[in-house]
Structures are given as C-alpha cells and as structure tokens.
Design an enzyme around this catalytic site. Sequence first.
Site, PDB file in Angstrom:
ATOM      1  N   THR A  84     -21.104  28.076 -58.066  1.00 22.29           N
ATOM      2  CA  THR A  84     -21.601  28.410 -56.732  1.00 22.29           C
ATOM      3  C   THR A  84     -20.456  28.645 -55.765  1.00 22.29           C
ATOM      4  O   THR A  84     -19.309  28.335 -56.059  1.00 22.29           O
ATOM      5  CB  THR A  84     -22.516  27.289 -56.195  1.00 22.29           C
ATOM      6  OG1 THR A  84     -23.316  27.821 -55.165  1.00 22.29           O
ATOM      7  CG2 THR A  84     -21.736  26.114 -55.669  1.00 22.29           C
TER       8      THR A  84
ATOM      9  N   SER B 218     -18.187  37.029 -54.386  1.00 20.23           N
ATOM     10  CA  SER B 218     -19.122  37.350 -55.478  1.00 20.23           C
ATOM     11  C   SER B 218     -18.590  38.463 -56.378  1.00 20.23           C
ATOM     12  O   SER B 218     -18.980  38.559 -57.539  1.00 20.23           O
ATOM     13  CB  SER B 218     -20.497  37.735 -54.923  1.00 20.23           C
ATOM     14  OG  SER B 218     -20.505  39.050 -54.401  1.00 20.23           O
TER      15      SER B 218
ATOM     16  N   CYS C  36     -15.711  36.072 -58.462  1.00 20.90           N
ATOM     17  CA  CYS C  36     -16.155  34.892 -59.217  1.00 20.90           C
ATOM     18  C   CYS C  36     -17.430  35.207 -59.998  1.00 20.90           C
ATOM     19  O   CYS C  36     -18.451  35.562 -59.405  1.00 20.90           O
ATOM     20  CB  CYS C  36     -16.400  33.725 -58.258  1.00 20.90           C
ATOM     21  SG  CYS C  36     -17.045  32.254 -59.076  1.00 20.90           S
TER      22      CYS C  36
ATOM     23  N   THR D 154     -20.775  33.364 -59.012  1.00 20.78           N
ATOM     24  CA  THR D 154     -21.268  33.564 -57.654  1.00 20.78           C
ATOM     25  C   THR D 154     -21.942  34.927 -57.580  1.00 20.78           C
ATOM     26  O   THR D 154     -21.383  35.909 -58.059  1.00 20.78           O
ATOM     27  CB  THR D 154     -20.087  33.510 -56.656  1.00 20.78           C
ATOM     28  OG1 THR D 154     -19.449  32.237 -56.755  1.00 20.78           O
ATOM     29  CG2 THR D 154     -20.546  33.731 -55.228  1.00 20.78           C
TER      30      THR D 154
END
Length: 189
Positions: free
Chosen positions: A12, A172, A175, A178
């Site tokens: 996350t 995002s 990663c 994410t």
Amino acid sequence: MEHKDPSQMYGTTILCIRRGNQVIIAGDGQVSLGQTVIKNSAKKIKRLANDTVITGFAGATADAFTLFERLESKLEKHPGQLLRACVELAKDWRMDKYLRRLEAMMIVADKSISLIISGNGDVLEPENGIAAIGSGGNYALAAAKALCETNERFSQNMTLEYTITTAMRIASEICIYTNNNIIIEKIED
C-alpha cells in the site's frame, strides 16, 4: 508465523500533506496477497473522533483495524488531544505482548498535527508537513515534496487535492503494490 520487520510494509501507499489550515490523507485501493491482487478498491483511510481525525494504515488489515479501535478508545479518553492519544497508544503497543506482534503503521492527523505511528511504537511528527508510509511511501513522499516545493517557489497555486493525487499516481507507476485508485479524506479549518 515469524514476526516481520514493521518498517518493511508491503502492499500500500498512504500519503499525508499539511498546508496552512488544511490536511489531506490519500491511500491507494490495492490489496495484495503475495503476488496476487485481491482487491482494487479497498478503503485504507478512516475518520475517527466525530470526523475530527483522519488516519490511514499500511500493513496487515486486521492489525490496522485493531489499532484503529485502540486509537479511537484513546481519543475518547483524551478528546482533542491527538498527540497524547497517540503516545498512549504507542506505549500500549510497546508494552502489550499481543500488540507488539501487530504488523501495521499509521498516519494520523487532525486540524493541528500530523503523526506517523510506526510498527515499533514510535510517534513521529514529519518535517515540512508531509508524511508517507507503505511500500510506495518513499516514491509518494519524494513526489509530494517536489510538487510542494515547486508550488511554493513558483506560485503555481496547486490545490492539495491535485498535489496529493499527482504524487500518489507517480508512486503507483513505480510501486507494483500500489494502484491508482486513490481515496482521499481532508480536514480544513
């Protein structure tokens, strides 16, 4: 089950930015189990204390909900005193045999302060009003700092929503844990 290092949370990204009398927290919606995406629209941001506190978590979901409940209890005992409630939670987290095993981190904010509560029971106030946790946290933090500095230096008048959404989108794209399904909560005075 072996206890993992809480500073190495995967899955996350949570980002908090404070500017003037506004604070905003964003979290992505992806939930992963190992290398598999289980859910794309999870809500990792929550309001507490009659909507005067916003918080986001990274780490094990069940552990985070346990911490939300504990924090809410501390906020009821110390209304309007977020720092004190977080320090009391951190004390419990360090001392309690069960809580020490929880694998989660939190960002907590109200109208006057933003705090990171680490998996080690530390309570940290971030510099420059920007905090990030989770697997994409460093990417989001770097992007947010760059955007905030650009905004300040060149009077770009970027809104907090634009800044946090752009920083989260950048995270995002880097990663794999994410996604760009971003949920935002905001407090303004």
